[in-house]
Write an enzyme that holds these catalytic residues in place. Structure first.
Site, PDB file in Angstrom:
ATOM      1  N   GLY A   9      -7.120  13.295  -4.767  1.00 12.77           N
ATOM      2  CA  GLY A   9      -6.456  12.761  -3.562  1.00 12.77           C
ATOM      3  C   GLY A   9      -5.421  11.722  -3.963  1.00 12.77           C
ATOM      4  N   GLY A  12      -2.219  10.511  -1.679  1.00 11.85           N
ATOM      5  CA  GLY A  12      -2.447   9.809  -0.414  1.00 11.85           C
ATOM      6  C   GLY A  12      -2.083   8.334  -0.477  1.00 11.85           C
ATOM      7  CG  ASP A  35      -3.563  15.289  -3.033  1.00 10.77           C
ATOM      8  OD1 ASP A  35      -4.071  16.048  -2.182  1.00 10.77           O
ATOM      9  OD2 ASP A  35      -3.411  14.071  -2.851  1.00 10.77           O
ATOM     10  CE1 TYR A 143     -12.920   8.413   6.683  1.00 13.74           C
ATOM     11  CE2 TYR A 143     -12.863   6.589   8.229  1.00 13.74           C
ATOM     12  CZ  TYR A 143     -12.633   7.099   6.972  1.00 13.74           C
ATOM     13  OH  TYR A 143     -12.121   6.266   5.990  1.00 13.74           O
TER      14      TYR A 143
HETATM   15  C1  AKB Z   1      -9.098   4.875   9.536  1.00  6.69           C
HETATM   16  O1  AKB Z   1      -8.512   4.208  10.388  1.00  6.69           O
HETATM   17  O2  AKB Z   1      -9.659   5.949   9.777  1.00  6.69           O
HETATM   18  C2  AKB Z   1      -9.163   4.328   8.122  1.00  6.69           C
HETATM   19  C3  AKB Z   1     -10.413   3.537   7.910  1.00  6.69           C
HETATM   20  C4  AKB Z   1     -10.592   2.237   8.573  1.00  6.69           C
HETATM   21  O3  AKB Z   1     -11.259   3.967   7.177  1.00  6.69           O
HETATM   22  N1  AKB Z   1      -8.028   3.526   7.848  1.00  6.69           N
END
Ligand code: AKB
Length: 317
Positions: A9, A12, A35, A143
């Site tokens: 990565g 990035g 990447d 996430y």
């Molecule tokens: C996001 O906003 O998803 C990232 C993080 C805070 O991990 N920058």
């Protein structure tokens, strides 16, 4: 012996600057950038580069053996805002890439791993002010879920297989060289670009949304500091809270207006507001400061000065 590192990565936002700094410290040939595509021309031209799919174990292993790599920085991930659009893809990329790297360390093909966690690991039930290292964690984004589960697996691989994995919970990272991709904290970069190009920014968060943030130089320093720390000093093997400053969009706009008095800001919150509302306002990172002497350098004024200076220069060059 000099360490040989692979950055997955590397094109990035954080990966590209980490690659540059590591190349200065270790020598260009000791830092293999990779990447899924060649999306950063300057980076690709600056030293060894391989196309690697972070989800492909054999692909990573082949390159680790080819270059005799001992350390991997896994910087490939789908961030919070994009992750909400593609939940299954986010889960797949973020988890399979982590397992690939942890398993390479488990079988001793590499010796050391860096994997980033995030403030997204926390959720709406977490205490918001000075969020402690250990606290309630009920993330509501995909996430965040991948980061929470990832942290558990890092600690598990350390405890059960002796894998030397090190991790920090990044706040929003502010930088000018490479644009971020798909995060909720991206507004704090967009705002500088728009302040210079249009004199106006329409923010996707409300004016009073405080979030933990950090300048890229500090983020790279923290990453390299934890990787250089003595093994015994890295006492937390899930992930360390890491903090520099916290501010709201309004506070950032006021700081920019000190240098661009005609700058204006408006607010049109979108789906990212809900994500931001679920995250802490500020972070207690005393464990990182105590265990491996973490210290940040850039405050809001210094970040604003540097961002405006560098982006203005970039605009005329
Ligand atoms: C996001 O906003 O998803 C990232 C993080 C805070 O991990 N920058």
């Amino acid at each position: 012996m000099v360490s040989r590192v692979l950055i997955i990565g590397a094109c990035g936002q954080i990966g590209s600057e980490l690659t540059n700094t590591l190349r200065i410290q270790l020598g260009v040939d000791n830092v293999i950038a990779s990447d899924i595509r060649e999306s950063n021309e300057a980076l690709v031209a600056s030293g060894p580069f391989e196309i690697i799919d972070a989800k492909d174990f054999e692909d990573i292993k082949k390159n680790v053996l080819k270059y005799n790599v001992d350390t991997i920085y896994l910087m490939a991930a789908m961030l919070s805002a994009t992750g909400e659009k593609y939940p299954e893809k986010a889960w797949d990329l973020n988890m399979s890439s982590l397992f690939n790297v942890l398993n390479l360390a488990k079988e001793n093909t590499v010796k050391k791993v860096f994997w980033p966690s995030s403030i997204a690991v926390f959720g709406p039930s977490t205490p918001k002010i000075n969020t402690p290292q250990q606290t309630v964690m009920e993330p509501t984004t995909v996430y965040g879920i991948t980061k929470q589960v990832g942290e558990r697996w890092c600690e598990y691989y350390f405890n059960n297989y002796g894998v030397d994995v090190r991790s920090i919970r990044y706040p929003g990272i502010i930088s000018w060289k490479t644009l971020p991709g798909g995060g909720t904290t991206d507004y704090a970069i967009d705002i500088f670009h728009k302040a210079i190009s249009d004199g106006h920014y329409d923010c996707f968060l409300t004016k009073s949304t405080a979030l933990p943030m950090m300048f890229m130089e500090d983020a790279v320093k923290a990453t390299l500091d934890i990787m250089k720390a003595n093994t015994n000093d890295v006492k937390i093997r899930s992930s360390y809270n890491l903090s520099a400053i916290s501010f709201t969009p309004q506070e950032l706009a006021d700081e920019i207006a000190k240098q661009i008095p005609e700058f204006t800001i408006s607010y049109t919150p979108d789906f990212r507001q809900k994500i931001a509302d679920s995250w802490p306002n500020s972070i207690d990172d005393s464990s990182a400061r105590q265990d491996w002497n973490w210290n940040h350098s850039y405050d809001l004024e210094a970040i604003t000065n540097e961002m405006l200076l560098q982006l203005k220069e970039k605009a005329i060059s």
